[in-house]
Write a protein that holds these residues in place. Sequence first.
Motif, mmCIF file in Angstrom:
data_model
loop_
_atom_site.group_PDB
_atom_site.id
_atom_site.type_symbol
_atom_site.label_atom_id
_atom_site.label_comp_id
_atom_site.label_asym_id
_atom_site.label_seq_id
_atom_site.Cartn_x
_atom_site.Cartn_y
_atom_site.Cartn_z
ATOM 1 N N ASN A 86 0.735 -1.243 -0.012
ATOM 2 C CA ASN A 86 0.045 0.064 -0.049
ATOM 3 C C ASN A 86 0.815 1.267 -0.142
ATOM 4 N N GLY A 87 0.566 2.238 -0.585
ATOM 5 C CA GLY A 87 0.997 3.482 -0.444
ATOM 6 C C GLY A 87 0.339 4.636 0.008
ATOM 7 N N HIS A 88 0.909 5.700 0.479
ATOM 8 C CA HIS A 88 0.348 7.128 1.054
ATOM 9 C C HIS A 88 1.016 8.178 0.883
ATOM 10 N N ARG A 89 0.328 9.170 0.401
ATOM 11 C CA ARG A 89 0.907 10.575 0.160
ATOM 12 C C ARG A 89 0.135 11.600 0.974
ATOM 13 N N GLN A 90 0.785 12.045 2.055
ATOM 14 C CA GLN A 90 0.034 13.118 3.022
ATOM 15 C C GLN A 90 -0.255 14.327 2.321
ATOM 16 N N GLN A 91 -1.315 14.780 2.543
ATOM 17 C CA GLN A 91 -1.784 16.333 2.061
ATOM 18 C C GLN A 91 -1.028 17.370 3.174
ATOM 19 N N PHE A 92 -0.583 18.264 2.622
ATOM 20 C CA PHE A 92 0.363 19.175 3.434
ATOM 21 C C PHE A 92 -0.239 20.751 3.068
ATOM 22 N N THR A 93 -0.234 21.750 3.715
ATOM 23 C CA THR A 93 -0.600 23.014 3.334
ATOM 24 C C THR A 93 0.701 23.928 3.886
ATOM 25 N N LYS A 94 1.177 24.794 2.963
ATOM 26 C CA LYS A 94 2.523 25.515 3.522
ATOM 27 C C LYS A 94 1.812 26.719 3.669
ATOM 28 N N ILE A 95 2.286 27.240 5.142
ATOM 29 C CA ILE A 95 1.687 28.544 5.525
ATOM 30 C C ILE A 95 2.920 29.392 5.949
ATOM 31 N N GLU A 96 2.699 30.690 5.771
ATOM 32 C CA GLU A 96 3.492 31.711 6.210
ATOM 33 C C GLU A 96 2.944 32.603 7.357
ATOM 34 N N ILE A 97 3.773 32.640 8.722
ATOM 35 C CA ILE A 97 3.212 33.343 9.729
ATOM 36 C C ILE A 97 3.213 34.885 9.407
ATOM 37 N N THR A 98 2.316 35.667 9.357
ATOM 38 C CA THR A 98 2.249 37.343 9.043
ATOM 39 C C THR A 98 2.381 37.905 10.548
ATOM 40 N N GLY A 99 1.733 37.434 11.742
ATOM 41 C CA GLY A 99 1.877 38.211 12.821
ATOM 42 C C GLY A 99 1.493 37.528 13.845
ATOM 43 N N ILE A 100 1.731 37.850 15.039
ATOM 44 C CA ILE A 100 1.564 37.530 16.388
ATOM 45 C C ILE A 100 0.991 38.660 17.116
ATOM 46 N N THR A 101 -0.269 38.681 17.471
ATOM 47 C CA THR A 101 -0.935 39.657 18.400
ATOM 48 C C THR A 101 -1.180 39.024 19.877
ATOM 49 N N LEU A 102 -0.977 39.674 21.002
ATOM 50 C CA LEU A 102 -1.145 39.337 22.134
ATOM 51 C C LEU A 102 -2.393 40.271 22.974
#
Length: 102
Positions: A86-102
């Motif tokens: 059996n074979g498997h390829r995982q689906q990914f999403t590449k994201i870029e962090i634009t900001g962190i607000t506290l």
Amino acid sequence: MYAIVSIAGQQFKVAKDQKLFVHRLQGEEGASIEFDQVLLAENEGNFSIGSGLENARVSAKIVSHLKGDKVIVFKKKRRKGYKKKNGHRQQFTKIEITGITL
């Protein structure tokens, strides 16, 4: 400044302008998303944990959707004639962090 945030059931240490791969997220490429499950935040040596982070948010932009490397799963029971490949390829999403607000 960095934060530990829960994204799609996994915890990531993120900082501004960082790019990372997470499990597949809903949304178009170029769309911006926000994560509100911030577990820890550090700002100039000051740490915030738990109840001090109700309003904390991490915003990100979806860069692309892609598949990971193929993983081959091979099962065999000796002397029984049982083989399963059996074979498997995982689906990914590449994201870029634009900001962190506290």
